[in-house]
Design a protein around this motif. Structure first.
Motif, PDB file in Angstrom:
ATOM      1  N   ARG A 106      41.438  53.878 -30.164  1.00 34.28           N
ATOM      2  CA  ARG A 106      41.743  52.542 -30.656  1.00 34.28           C
ATOM      3  C   ARG A 106      42.213  52.507 -32.114  1.00 34.28           C
ATOM      4  NH1 ARG A 106      39.740  48.465 -27.483  1.00 34.28           N
ATOM      5  NH2 ARG A 106      39.807  47.081 -29.278  1.00 34.28           N
ATOM      6  N   GLY A 107      42.396  53.634 -32.756  1.00 31.80           N
ATOM      7  CA  GLY A 107      42.793  53.632 -34.166  1.00 31.80           C
ATOM      8  C   GLY A 107      44.085  52.872 -34.411  1.00 31.80           C
ATOM      9  N   LYS A 108      44.193  52.231 -35.580  1.00 31.11           N
ATOM     10  CA  LYS A 108      45.354  51.402 -35.888  1.00 31.11           C
ATOM     11  C   LYS A 108      46.627  52.210 -36.055  1.00 31.11           C
ATOM     12  CE  LYS A 108      42.788  47.656 -38.136  1.00 31.11           C
ATOM     13  NZ  LYS A 108      42.620  46.861 -39.374  1.00 31.11           N
ATOM     14  N   LYS A 109      46.521  53.450 -36.496  1.00 31.60           N
ATOM     15  CA  LYS A 109      47.698  54.264 -36.766  1.00 31.60           C
ATOM     16  C   LYS A 109      47.921  55.346 -35.713  1.00 31.60           C
ATOM     17  CE  LYS A 109      47.461  53.551 -41.774  1.00 31.60           C
ATOM     18  NZ  LYS A 109      47.437  54.212 -43.114  1.00 31.60           N
ATOM     19  N   VAL A 110      47.321  55.182 -34.555  1.00 26.61           N
ATOM     20  CA  VAL A 110      47.469  56.179 -33.494  1.00 26.61           C
ATOM     21  C   VAL A 110      48.837  56.016 -32.842  1.00 26.61           C
ATOM     22  CG1 VAL A 110      46.587  56.975 -31.274  1.00 26.61           C
ATOM     23  CG2 VAL A 110      44.998  56.295 -33.069  1.00 26.61           C
ATOM     24  N   TYR A 111      49.600  57.093 -32.807  1.00 21.86           N
ATOM     25  CA  TYR A 111      50.933  57.039 -32.200  1.00 21.86           C
ATOM     26  C   TYR A 111      50.820  56.938 -30.675  1.00 21.86           C
ATOM     27  CZ  TYR A 111      55.419  58.497 -30.355  1.00 21.86           C
ATOM     28  OH  TYR A 111      56.592  58.534 -29.645  1.00 21.86           O
ATOM     29  N   GLY A 112      51.650  56.089 -30.094  1.00 18.39           N
ATOM     30  CA  GLY A 112      51.716  55.996 -28.638  1.00 18.39           C
ATOM     31  C   GLY A 112      50.594  55.217 -27.997  1.00 18.39           C
ATOM     32  N   LYS A 113      49.752  54.593 -28.814  1.00 20.79           N
ATOM     33  CA  LYS A 113      48.643  53.827 -28.254  1.00 20.79           C
ATOM     34  C   LYS A 113      49.176  52.579 -27.560  1.00 20.79           C
ATOM     35  CE  LYS A 113      46.564  50.878 -30.720  1.00 20.79           C
ATOM     36  NZ  LYS A 113      45.822  50.149 -31.763  1.00 20.79           N
ATOM     37  N   ALA A 114      48.574  52.247 -26.403  1.00 19.92           N
ATOM     38  CA  ALA A 114      48.973  51.056 -25.657  1.00 19.92           C
ATOM     39  C   ALA A 114      47.810  50.606 -24.784  1.00 19.92           C
ATOM     40  CB  ALA A 114      50.210  51.327 -24.793  1.00 19.92           C
ATOM     41  N   ARG A 115      48.006  49.476 -24.116  1.00 19.37           N
ATOM     42  CA  ARG A 115      46.978  48.911 -23.232  1.00 19.37           C
ATOM     43  C   ARG A 115      47.279  49.354 -21.805  1.00 19.37           C
ATOM     44  NH1 ARG A 115      46.660  43.622 -20.688  1.00 19.37           N
ATOM     45  NH2 ARG A 115      44.490  42.933 -20.423  1.00 19.37           N
ATOM     46  N   HIS A 116      46.349  50.136 -21.223  1.00 20.51           N
ATOM     47  CA  HIS A 116      46.571  50.709 -19.904  1.00 20.51           C
ATOM     48  C   HIS A 116      45.416  50.334 -18.970  1.00 20.51           C
ATOM     49  CE1 HIS A 116      49.729  53.141 -21.677  1.00 20.51           C
ATOM     50  NE2 HIS A 116      48.864  53.625 -22.559  1.00 20.51           N
ATOM     51  N   ARG A 117      45.743  50.291 -17.702  1.00 24.96           N
ATOM     52  CA  ARG A 117      44.707  50.079 -16.684  1.00 24.96           C
ATOM     53  C   ARG A 117      43.882  51.356 -16.537  1.00 24.96           C
ATOM     54  NH1 ARG A 117      44.095  51.358 -11.326  1.00 24.96           N
ATOM     55  NH2 ARG A 117      42.786  49.956 -10.094  1.00 24.96           N
ATOM     56  N   ASP A 118      42.563  51.203 -16.601  1.00 25.94           N
ATOM     57  CA  ASP A 118      41.663  52.346 -16.450  1.00 25.94           C
ATOM     58  C   ASP A 118      41.263  52.453 -14.981  1.00 25.94           C
ATOM     59  OD1 ASP A 118      39.764  54.308 -16.553  1.00 25.94           O
ATOM     60  OD2 ASP A 118      38.787  53.557 -18.358  1.00 25.94           O
ATOM     61  N   ALA A 119      41.844  53.426 -14.283  1.00 24.37           N
ATOM     62  CA  ALA A 119      41.595  53.561 -12.846  1.00 24.37           C
ATOM     63  C   ALA A 119      40.154  53.929 -12.539  1.00 24.37           C
ATOM     64  CB  ALA A 119      42.534  54.611 -12.258  1.00 24.37           C
ATOM     65  N   VAL A 120      39.477  54.634 -13.465  1.00 24.33           N
ATOM     66  CA  VAL A 120      38.100  55.055 -13.220  1.00 24.33           C
ATOM     67  C   VAL A 120      37.154  53.866 -13.205  1.00 24.33           C
ATOM     68  CG1 VAL A 120      36.201  56.462 -14.103  1.00 24.33           C
ATOM     69  CG2 VAL A 120      38.550  57.315 -14.217  1.00 24.33           C
TER      70      VAL A 120
END
Length: 358
Positions: A106-120
């Motif tokens: 969840r870091g603010k400067k994390v590259y490629g971070k997005a909101r994804h469905r967690d299948a688990v």
């Protein structure tokens, strides 16, 4: 000094040769060997604590080994793939499986971070979303004589980028299936003389991926799920001589797999390997048809409708782009896909492997 098993020495030598600088190669091999021996979370810090018992180490040096990477990860992946295939699958078709996994970050400067469905954490009635990275993973299924189920060994990993990230970088957005096609293309390029059978869940049972497998039919077969009421057709009839107009792109409509199963005709009872290495008593209906999508053409497939006679699983419908593949082989190949779920659950809970691959 870490003493590794003799059988692993060729792998470590090839990994060293794939890195240009000898000092970097030594650190990478040392880190790899220690990560196999460490107990608990396989983080960089945990591995360094083990290495500090053998020789003095500078933690920042090993952290920079990944954060300021100058070595080619694809070259190292090829070394590992060659070792696994030559040792465990020297002959015959190579079974590979693919899936996607979400690693929370969840870091603010994390590259490629997005909101994804967690299948688990999600179910059919409830969806859970998670912020972080979504990784597309391609693994080789390896069967060992002392194990009741195959092991899924990850070979290639790619980061999925959402539409917002792609737009900001002016790159074409790729779906998970398109990324997986790219990974399969790399694997086929590395081993031009071998044939692969790939199994993936619904995300990879798309018409576009089926066309990709059909285009490389001599090298690749796709096994996945298909909707039970899929529209299937006969092959297009040959155009009559002297007839004008557009040639037909499909033949007559065929009954859907669900309709064939409801009729009860042609079913066959059998016992097949199921998820987790177990066995199931099932009733199988199968047939061959052409899967058509407007403007995209047709793909010849074999579909398999499976009814669980034990009453513990819902009915399923699978397909393969190789019509010559038997129903038993299709069911067992898709059941073997479950092993990558186990691999990813262990990776997410015990190691930072996917983050390091970024």
């Amino acid at each position: 000094m870490i003493r590794v098993p003799r059988d692993f020495k060729p792998l470590l030598d090839d990994l060293s040769a794939a890195v240009a600088k000898p000092q970097t190669a030594r650190r990478l091999v040392l880190f790899f060997a220690a990560s196999v021996l460490v107990v608990g979370d396989h983080t960089v810090s945990a591995v360094l604590r083990l290495l500090s018992l053998i020789e003095p180490v500078n933690p920042s040096t090993f952290h920079r080994l990944f954060s300021h990477r100058r070595w080619n990860a694809t070259r190292l992946a090829k070394v590992v793939a060659c070792f696994v295939i030559n040792r465990f699958v020297p002959h015959g078709p190579i079974k590979v499986v693919g899936d996607e996994t979400v690693d929370g970050h969840r870091g603010k400067k994390v590259y490629g971070k997005a909101r994804h469905r967690d299948a688990v954490r999600s179910s059919h009635s409830h969806t859970v979303f998670r912020y972080g990275h979504k990784w597309i993973v391609l693994a080789i299924l390896v069967e060992l004589p002392y194990a009741t189920r195959p092991f899924a060994l990850p070979i290639l990993v790619a980061l999925y980028r959402d539409k917002k990230t792609c737009a900001a970088e002016r790159r074409r957005h790729k779906t998970a299936a398109e990324i997986m096609c790219g990974l399969l293309a790399v694997l086929m390029h590395w081993f031009p003389e071998r044939k692969f059978i790939f199994a993936g869940d619904n995300a990879y049972g798309t018409h576009s991926m089926a066309r990709f497998a059909a285009k490389h039919a001599e090298r690749l077969t796709l096994v996945s799920k298909i909707v039970a009421d899929a529209n299937l057709f006969e092959p297009p009839p040959k155009r009559k001589a002297g007839k004008n107009g557009r040639p037909p792109v499909k033949g007559r409509s065929l009954p859907s797999p669900e309709a064939v199963a409801k009729s009860g005709k042609g079913g066959k009872k059998m016992r097949v390997r199921w998820y987790g290495g177990g066995w199931r008593n099932v009733k199988v209906f199968t047939g061959v048809g052409c899967w058509y999508k407007s403007g995209k053409g047709i793909v010849s497939i074999r579909w398999v409708y499976v009814i669980d006679l034990d009453g513990t699983h819902r009915n399923e419908c699978f397909f393969a782009t190789d019509p010559a593949l038997s129903p038993e082989a299709i069911i067992e190949m898709y059941g073997g896909r479950w092993n990558i779920e186990i691999t990813q659950a262990e990776c997410v809970s015990r190691t930072s492997l996917y983050r390091l691959a970024a």
